[in-house]
Design a protein around this motif. Structure first.
Motif, mmCIF file in Angstrom:
data_model
loop_
_atom_site.group_PDB
_atom_site.id
_atom_site.type_symbol
_atom_site.label_atom_id
_atom_site.label_comp_id
_atom_site.label_asym_id
_atom_site.label_seq_id
_atom_site.Cartn_x
_atom_site.Cartn_y
_atom_site.Cartn_z
ATOM 1 N N LYS A 287 24.933 45.144 26.432
ATOM 2 C CA LYS A 287 24.467 44.427 25.253
ATOM 3 C C LYS A 287 23.773 45.359 24.265
ATOM 4 N N ARG A 288 23.121 46.412 24.751
ATOM 5 C CA ARG A 288 22.356 47.284 23.888
ATOM 6 C C ARG A 288 23.172 48.499 23.472
ATOM 7 N N MET A 289 22.893 48.993 22.264
ATOM 8 C CA MET A 289 23.512 50.219 21.798
ATOM 9 C C MET A 289 23.030 51.403 22.638
ATOM 10 N N LEU A 290 23.892 52.400 22.787
ATOM 11 C CA LEU A 290 23.483 53.663 23.381
ATOM 12 C C LEU A 290 22.643 54.409 22.346
ATOM 13 N N THR A 291 21.399 54.740 22.704
ATOM 14 C CA THR A 291 20.452 55.294 21.738
ATOM 15 C C THR A 291 19.862 56.597 22.240
ATOM 16 N N SER A 292 19.782 57.578 21.348
ATOM 17 C CA SER A 292 19.133 58.841 21.664
ATOM 18 C C SER A 292 18.077 59.155 20.615
ATOM 19 N N PHE A 293 17.098 59.946 21.010
ATOM 20 C CA PHE A 293 15.979 60.322 20.135
ATOM 21 C C PHE A 293 15.868 61.839 20.164
ATOM 22 N N SER A 294 16.199 62.471 19.040
ATOM 23 C CA SER A 294 16.198 63.936 18.969
ATOM 24 C C SER A 294 15.000 64.425 18.176
ATOM 25 N N ARG A 295 14.336 65.448 18.714
ATOM 26 C CA ARG A 295 13.264 66.133 17.993
ATOM 27 C C ARG A 295 13.820 67.481 17.560
ATOM 28 N N VAL A 296 13.752 67.787 16.266
ATOM 29 C CA VAL A 296 14.309 69.033 15.753
ATOM 30 C C VAL A 296 13.218 69.791 14.998
ATOM 31 N N PRO A 297 12.490 70.700 15.654
ATOM 32 C CA PRO A 297 11.480 71.491 14.948
ATOM 33 C C PRO A 297 12.142 72.519 14.026
ATOM 34 N N LEU A 298 11.493 72.782 12.892
ATOM 35 C CA LEU A 298 11.991 73.758 11.932
ATOM 36 C C LEU A 298 10.817 74.544 11.343
ATOM 37 N N LYS B 149 12.310 48.862 24.586
ATOM 38 C CA LYS B 149 13.412 49.603 23.975
ATOM 39 C C LYS B 149 13.209 51.099 24.125
ATOM 40 N N TRP B 150 11.980 51.569 23.934
ATOM 41 C CA TRP B 150 11.694 53.002 24.012
ATOM 42 C C TRP B 150 12.003 53.548 25.404
ATOM 43 N N ARG B 151 11.778 52.744 26.436
ATOM 44 C CA ARG B 151 12.051 53.200 27.806
ATOM 45 C C ARG B 151 13.529 53.483 28.034
ATOM 46 N N GLU B 152 14.393 52.865 27.239
ATOM 47 C CA GLU B 152 15.838 53.044 27.421
ATOM 48 C C GLU B 152 16.406 54.208 26.608
ATOM 49 N N VAL B 153 15.586 54.800 25.743
ATOM 50 C CA VAL B 153 16.058 55.842 24.835
ATOM 51 C C VAL B 153 16.146 57.188 25.536
ATOM 52 N N GLU B 154 17.253 57.897 25.291
ATOM 53 C CA GLU B 154 17.435 59.251 25.797
ATOM 54 C C GLU B 154 16.751 60.236 24.846
ATOM 55 N N VAL B 155 15.742 60.967 25.329
ATOM 56 C CA VAL B 155 14.958 61.881 24.494
ATOM 57 C C VAL B 155 15.495 63.306 24.646
ATOM 58 N N VAL B 156 15.768 63.952 23.492
ATOM 59 C CA VAL B 156 16.376 65.290 23.494
ATOM 60 C C VAL B 156 15.577 66.204 22.569
ATOM 61 N N MET B 157 15.273 67.418 23.030
ATOM 62 C CA MET B 157 14.655 68.435 22.183
ATOM 63 C C MET B 157 15.755 69.369 21.702
#
Length: 284
Positions: A3-14, A153-161
């Motif tokens: 039912k839920r979208m596949l979600t990712s959370f990317s952090r991109v330092p610059l 929702k946040w618990r389901e998010v894939e976190v990527v650096m």
């Protein structure tokens, strides 16, 4: 079916300020668009105009720049088919034959330092959607849940650096002049980025926080296509931000007026390139 979208959370330092990135991003989008367009494929800019009274991120942002683009991506669509469907390629390609099936439409609201971009397909309609919400912050990538998602929702998010200097890139994507571990800006003296955690010492520094949600409702291949699109988005995010840094001497010192003139010229170039040449860039 999930039912839920596949979600990712990317952090991109610059190694930039938030103000610098605003101009850098717009300049780099125009430049990258030209590199991705040719031979009947690529990007068509339909609308690029100011918007007001359009509430974003719970009403925190209501004005900015709206763009509407059409991505003519026949080769990209075929690559998805090949990668995730294998033996189903012939019949699946025939399903994609109707008008609009080989296009991705992008609607973007840039209310910097926040932006929201939606990608859809006219043929699949509500069965295909990619949403990218970005917040730009003057930090070192250490802010959790900056988009304010509900805890469940946040618990389901894939976190990527995303480390633009040290994350691997494919041989096809690698260019020595776009390597942050080798680049030194003549105008600012910044670079090269060689330390394993360079963003912890960098001055200046900022982070792009990208929340990418993907939904592809096609029975039997949904999970594989969503995973492939998320991986493709990670590739685009990594390569684009490597370029943003390594193109610094091209955009550093420009004004917003300069950027708008460049965007107008780029639109004309894209229209011409799409009618000529060969497929190029990431889509080639």
């Amino acid at each position: 079916m999930r039912k839920r979208m596949l979600t990712s959370f990317s952090r991109v330092p610059l190694p930039l300020t938030v103000e610098e990135y605003h101009l850098a991003q717009l300049w780099a989008v125009a430049e990258a668009s030209k590199r991705e367009t040719g031979g009947g494929e690529g990007i068509e800019v339909i609308t690029n105009e100011h918007f007001t009274d359009y509430p974003l991120m719970a009403g925190r942002y209501i004005s900015g720049q709206y763009t509407y683009k059409i991505f003519h991506l026949k080769q990209f669509i075929y690559s998805i088919v090949y990668m995730v469907c294998c033996s189903k390629v012939p019949s699946f390609i025939r399903l994609l034959a109707p008008e609009g099936a080989l296009e991705v439409h992008e609607k973007s609201w840039n209310a910097y330092p926040y932006s929201k971009t939606l990608y859809c397909n006219p043929y699949m309609k509500d069965d295909f959607l990619i949403s990218v919400e970005t917040v730009h912050a003057a930090d070192r990538g250490n802010t959790e849940n900056i988009h304010g998602l509900m805890r469940s929702k946040w618990r389901e998010v894939e976190v990527v650096m995303v480390d633009i200097a040290n994350d691997p890139v494919s041989a096809a994507d690698y260019h020595p002049d776009e390597d942050p571990t080798k680049y030194i800006s003549k105008k600012t003296g910044r670079g090269p980025l060689r330390d394993p955690y360079w963003w912890l010492q960098s001055e200046p520094v900022m982070t792009c926080y990208k929340l990418v949600s993907c939904e592809f409702r096609w029975f039997g291949i949904q999970a594989r296509v969503e995973r492939y699109i998320q991986d493709f988005e990670r590739r685009i995010i990594t390569n684009f931000h490597r370029q943003v840094f390594c193109w610094m001497d091209e955009w550093y010192g420009l004004t917003m007026e300069d950027i708008r003139c460049i965007e107008d010229l780029t639109k004309k170039e894209l229209d011409q390139q799409r009618r000529e040449g060969t497929v190029r860039g990431t889509l080639g």
